[in-house]
Design a protein around this motif. Structure first.
Motif, PDB file in Angstrom:
ATOM      1  N   ASN A  12     -12.307   1.130  86.706  1.00  0.00           N
ATOM      2  CA  ASN A  12     -11.157   1.120  87.417  1.00  0.00           C
ATOM      3  C   ASN A  12     -10.778  -0.175  87.718  1.00  0.00           C
ATOM      4  N   ASP A  13     -11.727  -0.713  88.232  1.00  0.00           N
ATOM      5  CA  ASP A  13     -11.445  -2.196  88.647  1.00  0.00           C
ATOM      6  C   ASP A  13     -11.055  -3.335  87.787  1.00  0.00           C
ATOM      7  N   HIS A  14     -11.554  -2.843  86.502  1.00  0.00           N
ATOM      8  CA  HIS A  14     -11.299  -3.742  85.427  1.00  0.00           C
ATOM      9  C   HIS A  14     -10.622  -3.361  84.294  1.00  0.00           C
ATOM     10  N   HIS A  15      -9.730  -2.170  84.721  1.00  0.00           N
ATOM     11  CA  HIS A  15      -8.973  -1.515  83.420  1.00  0.00           C
ATOM     12  C   HIS A  15      -9.442  -1.306  82.386  1.00  0.00           C
ATOM     13  N   PHE A  16     -10.830  -0.748  82.172  1.00  0.00           N
ATOM     14  CA  PHE A  16     -11.393  -0.521  80.650  1.00  0.00           C
ATOM     15  C   PHE A  16     -11.177   0.992  80.729  1.00  0.00           C
ATOM     16  N   SER A  17     -10.811   1.405  79.447  1.00  0.00           N
ATOM     17  CA  SER A  17     -10.934   2.831  79.021  1.00  0.00           C
ATOM     18  C   SER A  17     -12.205   3.079  78.751  1.00  0.00           C
ATOM     19  N   TYR A  18     -12.949   4.410  79.088  1.00  0.00           N
ATOM     20  CA  TYR A  18     -14.138   4.527  78.926  1.00  0.00           C
ATOM     21  C   TYR A  18     -14.409   5.880  78.963  1.00  0.00           C
ATOM     22  N   GLU A  19     -15.789   6.119  78.544  1.00  0.00           N
ATOM     23  CA  GLU A  19     -16.449   7.493  78.690  1.00  0.00           C
ATOM     24  C   GLU A  19     -18.070   7.410  79.225  1.00  0.00           C
ATOM     25  N   VAL A  20     -18.468   8.251  79.882  1.00  0.00           N
ATOM     26  CA  VAL A  20     -19.740   8.104  80.572  1.00  0.00           C
ATOM     27  C   VAL A  20     -20.351   9.461  79.850  1.00  0.00           C
ATOM     28  N   LEU A  28     -24.037   7.632  91.076  1.00  0.00           N
ATOM     29  CA  LEU A  28     -23.974   6.805  90.083  1.00  0.00           C
ATOM     30  C   LEU A  28     -22.563   6.720  89.003  1.00  0.00           C
ATOM     31  N   CYS A  29     -22.281   8.189  89.000  1.00  0.00           N
ATOM     32  CA  CYS A  29     -20.900   8.022  88.147  1.00  0.00           C
ATOM     33  C   CYS A  29     -19.872   7.506  88.853  1.00  0.00           C
ATOM     34  N   GLU A  30     -19.601   7.898  90.135  1.00  0.00           N
ATOM     35  CA  GLU A  30     -18.653   7.390  91.146  1.00  0.00           C
ATOM     36  C   GLU A  30     -18.747   5.732  91.190  1.00  0.00           C
ATOM     37  N   TRP A  31     -19.781   5.300  91.046  1.00  0.00           N
ATOM     38  CA  TRP A  31     -19.757   3.394  90.925  1.00  0.00           C
ATOM     39  C   TRP A  31     -19.206   3.239  89.592  1.00  0.00           C
ATOM     40  N   ILE A  32     -19.743   4.061  88.481  1.00  0.00           N
ATOM     41  CA  ILE A  32     -19.259   3.338  87.121  1.00  0.00           C
ATOM     42  C   ILE A  32     -18.091   3.741  87.124  1.00  0.00           C
TER      43      ILE A  32
END
Length: 317
Positions: free
Chosen positions: A28-36, A19-23
């Motif tokens: 990364n494909d949409h160039h979002f800065s993020y946290e899980v 799941l984390c790899e998919w997220i």
């Protein structure tokens, strides 16, 4: 930060890494800065060890571990408190929610201006024992809440403005009714998005039939707190006054009727021999008790400061 993904979990060690790899791939494909943010709700399997390994490989992954199982609402509430992103996405850890939906949910918040967007699992991969009760409770919630444009209140895949999750409190089994809580908090722009519902790949469901009973009771609780939480006297005082007046005037009528009968020399039963007299007294007593309940409720209203404090064992990130 663009997005915070909050994932409550209980005994889901098989699916977490995938799941984390998919997220991460979607972000990364949409160039979002993020946290899980993964909230381990007292799992008894290897979930926390998996979270530690995933967090070591990806610094965007963070973890919170409860000492014991508190429930999904507690996990979400703790996750909401830890978020930093402008848009918060919630999803389940069993991989029935697709991370491919994240960009669309993000767009509806940032570009379309929604406060909250709830997923609708239009085509479900669940047994009839879950779908039929779910439809009934969704119908009941629509009628009681007035949110008529949502088909699936209980979908775990949702997106929120940051202001929403920082303004609401989720406890008990109330995660099913977050749109209702948000509406009562003043966030009225609530939308819906049809999302993919995948068949469960790992493990088994952690929810039994009792969730529907608990969920219905929590819906009543939300409705009461939203309407009378800060003014319980308006409800209990009104009901108490009504009951007291019904009992008082009934007793007065019986007393006056007895008095007139005595004056006119007409034989009449003693008041204590008439069941209606005791019914009148009971109404007066119940009315007084309801009034006192409203008064006490007014005094202690919203005075509990620790109902949403949970024992956190460990944190990562």
């Amino acid at each position: 930060m663009d997005i915070s993904v909050v994932v409550p979990l209980y005994n889901e060690d098989e699916s977490l890494k995938e799941l984390c790899e998919w997220i991460a791939r979607i972000m990364n494909d949409h160039h979002f800065s993020y946290e899980v943010i993964l909230i381990d709700d007292g799992s008894r399997d290897n979930s926390w060890n998996v979270i530690e390994k995933v967090a070591a490989e990806n610094p965007n992954v963070k973890g919170i571990k409860f000492r014991r199982n508190y429930g999904k609402s507690a996990a979400l509430n703790e996750g909401f408190a830890a978020t930093q992103g402008d848009v918060i996405i919630t999803m389940d850890a069993d991989m029935q929610d697709s991370p491919d939906e994240i960009p669309g949910l993000y767009k509806m918040i940032k570009e379309d201006g929604f406060d909250l967007v709830s997923g609708w699992k239009k085509k479900r991969h669940d047994p009839v024992s879950k779908t039929i009760p779910s439809r009934f409770f969704n119908w009941t919630t629509r009628k009681m809440s007035g949110i008529n444009n949502l088909h699936d209140f209980n979908c775990g895949l949702k997106s929120y403005k940051k202001e929403v999750v920082k303004s609401i409190e989720v406890y008990g089994e109330m995660h099913r009714y977050i749109p209702v809580i948000a509406k009562w908090a003043g966030f009225s722009k609530i939308g819906e998005k049809v999302v993919e519902h995948r068949a469960r790949k790992y493990g088994v469901t952690k929810f039994g039939l009792e969730r529907f009973v608990n969920g219905f009771l929590d819906l009543l609780s939300i409705t009461f707190v939203a309407r009378f939480g800060k003014r319980p006297m308006h409800l209990f005082g009104s009901l108490g006054t009504l009951m007291f007046l019904i009992g008082f005037f009934s007793a007065a009528f019986l007393g006056i009727h007895k008095l007139l009968s005595v004056i006119q020399g007409i034989p009449a039963r003693m008041l204590t021999d008439r069941p209606s007299f005791y019914i009148s007294l009971t109404c007066m007593i119940i009315g007084t008790m309801l009034f006192l309940a409203g008064f006490l409720g007014e005094m202690i209203s919203r005075s509990s400061h620790d109902r949403n404090k949970y024992q956190v064992d460990k944190r990562i990130g």
